[in-house]
Write a protein that holds these residues in place. Structure first.
Motif, PDB file in Angstrom:
ATOM      1  N   VAL A 203       4.404   5.542   3.112  1.00 14.60           N
ATOM      2  CA  VAL A 203       3.684   6.908   2.931  1.00 14.60           C
ATOM      3  C   VAL A 203       4.809   7.944   2.552  1.00 14.60           C
ATOM      4  O   VAL A 203       5.762   7.945   2.918  1.00 14.60           O
ATOM      5  CB  VAL A 203       3.250   7.274   4.287  1.00 14.60           C
TER       6      VAL A 203
ATOM      7  N   PRO B  52       0.922  -1.162   0.035  1.00 14.27           N
ATOM      8  CA  PRO B  52      -0.115   0.107   0.009  1.00 14.27           C
ATOM      9  C   PRO B  52       1.057   1.230   0.133  1.00 14.27           C
ATOM     10  O   PRO B  52       1.758   1.314   0.858  1.00 14.27           O
ATOM     11  CB  PRO B  52      -0.688  -0.056   1.421  1.00 14.27           C
TER      12      PRO B  52
ATOM     13  N   ALA C 161      -3.351   4.077  11.061  1.00 20.07           N
ATOM     14  CA  ALA C 161      -4.811   4.199  10.709  1.00 20.07           C
ATOM     15  C   ALA C 161      -5.136   3.323   9.557  1.00 20.07           C
ATOM     16  O   ALA C 161      -6.202   2.629   9.535  1.00 20.07           O
ATOM     17  CB  ALA C 161      -5.271   5.898  10.470  1.00 20.07           C
ATOM     18  N   TYR C 162      -4.279   3.404   8.446  1.00 26.19           N
ATOM     19  CA  TYR C 162      -4.534   2.526   7.299  1.00 26.19           C
ATOM     20  C   TYR C 162      -4.537   1.151   7.676  1.00 26.19           C
ATOM     21  O   TYR C 162      -5.279   0.251   7.237  1.00 26.19           O
ATOM     22  CB  TYR C 162      -3.650   2.898   6.275  1.00 26.19           C
ATOM     23  N   ALA C 163      -3.396   0.712   8.515  1.00 25.48           N
ATOM     24  CA  ALA C 163      -2.902  -0.604   8.707  1.00 25.48           C
ATOM     25  C   ALA C 163      -4.223  -1.014   9.506  1.00 25.48           C
ATOM     26  O   ALA C 163      -4.717  -2.286   9.419  1.00 25.48           O
ATOM     27  CB  ALA C 163      -1.693  -0.922   9.632  1.00 25.48           C
TER      28      ALA C 163
ATOM     29  N   VAL D 252       3.353  -0.622   4.996  1.00 28.67           N
ATOM     30  CA  VAL D 252       2.734   0.554   4.475  1.00 28.67           C
ATOM     31  C   VAL D 252       3.517   1.639   4.039  1.00 28.67           C
ATOM     32  O   VAL D 252       4.508   2.023   5.056  1.00 28.67           O
ATOM     33  CB  VAL D 252       1.496   1.041   5.486  1.00 28.67           C
TER      34      VAL D 252
ATOM     35  N   ILE E 103       0.586   5.394   0.325  1.00 32.31           N
ATOM     36  CA  ILE E 103      -0.356   6.542   0.409  1.00 32.31           C
ATOM     37  C   ILE E 103       0.466   7.643   0.236  1.00 32.31           C
ATOM     38  O   ILE E 103       1.592   8.038   0.848  1.00 32.31           O
ATOM     39  CB  ILE E 103      -0.753   6.453   1.897  1.00 32.31           C
TER      40      ILE E 103
ATOM     41  N   LYS F  49      -3.954  -4.343   7.428  1.00 34.81           N
ATOM     42  CA  LYS F  49      -2.401  -4.627   6.859  1.00 34.81           C
ATOM     43  C   LYS F  49      -1.363  -4.569   7.817  1.00 34.81           C
ATOM     44  O   LYS F  49      -1.637  -4.014   8.797  1.00 34.81           O
ATOM     45  CB  LYS F  49      -2.244  -3.780   5.649  1.00 34.81           C
TER      46      LYS F  49
ATOM     47  N   ALA G 131      -7.404   0.027   9.652  1.00 35.96           N
ATOM     48  CA  ALA G 131      -8.652  -0.138   8.702  1.00 35.96           C
ATOM     49  C   ALA G 131      -8.620  -1.170   7.623  1.00 35.96           C
ATOM     50  O   ALA G 131      -9.673  -1.861   7.583  1.00 35.96           O
ATOM     51  CB  ALA G 131      -8.950   1.260   8.134  1.00 35.96           C
ATOM     52  N   ALA G 132      -7.305  -1.520   7.223  1.00 35.91           N
ATOM     53  CA  ALA G 132      -7.299  -2.416   6.135  1.00 35.91           C
ATOM     54  C   ALA G 132      -6.838  -3.807   6.281  1.00 35.91           C
ATOM     55  O   ALA G 132      -6.657  -4.561   5.698  1.00 35.91           O
ATOM     56  CB  ALA G 132      -6.246  -1.675   4.930  1.00 35.91           C
TER      57      ALA G 132
ATOM     58  N   VAL H 194      -0.999   8.120   9.892  1.00 36.24           N
ATOM     59  CA  VAL H 194      -1.397   7.619   8.493  1.00 36.24           C
ATOM     60  C   VAL H 194      -1.221   6.145   8.474  1.00 36.24           C
ATOM     61  O   VAL H 194      -2.136   5.359   7.922  1.00 36.24           O
ATOM     62  CB  VAL H 194      -1.170   8.635   7.348  1.00 36.24           C
ATOM     63  N   THR H 195      -0.061   5.789   8.881  1.00 34.62           N
ATOM     64  CA  THR H 195       0.368   4.421   8.629  1.00 34.62           C
ATOM     65  C   THR H 195      -0.472   3.445   9.675  1.00 34.62           C
ATOM     66  O   THR H 195      -1.326   2.564   9.211  1.00 34.62           O
ATOM     67  CB  THR H 195       1.690   4.073   9.025  1.00 34.62           C
TER      68      THR H 195
END
Length: 86
Positions: free
Chosen positions: A68, A29, A54-56, A66, A31, A61, A58-59, A51-52
């Protein structure tokens, strides 16, 4: 998800294209954040970490996979509604 080369695998082996022979392609991923300049290095580190995370979460991952990037774009290179910001 974007396909990018990593330091250990910067291209697509066996394709004959860019990066040929450098190893396998890692699907990670990526971002990308574009913004006007102004964040301090500490703020950039905090933004990347947040951001890392939150994405990890939510997804589902692995945060270690990840990527960024933060790209600072001067105000004169931005436009909204057909009007330059500066």
């Amino acid at each position: 998800m974007t396909f990018v080369g990593t330091p250990s695998s910067p291209g697509r082996a066996g394709t004959g294209g860019p990066g040929a022979g450098y190893g396998r392609v890692a699907a990670v991923p990526l971002i990308q954040i574009s913004q006007t300049p102004g964040l301090t290095p500490e703020q950039k580190r905090a933004a990347i970490a947040a951001v890392t995370s939150a994405y990890a979460e939510a997804a589902g991952k692995n945060p270690d996979k990840v990527w960024v990037t933060i790209t600072e774009v001067p105000g004169e290179n931005w436009g909204v509604g057909g009007v330059p910001l500066s």
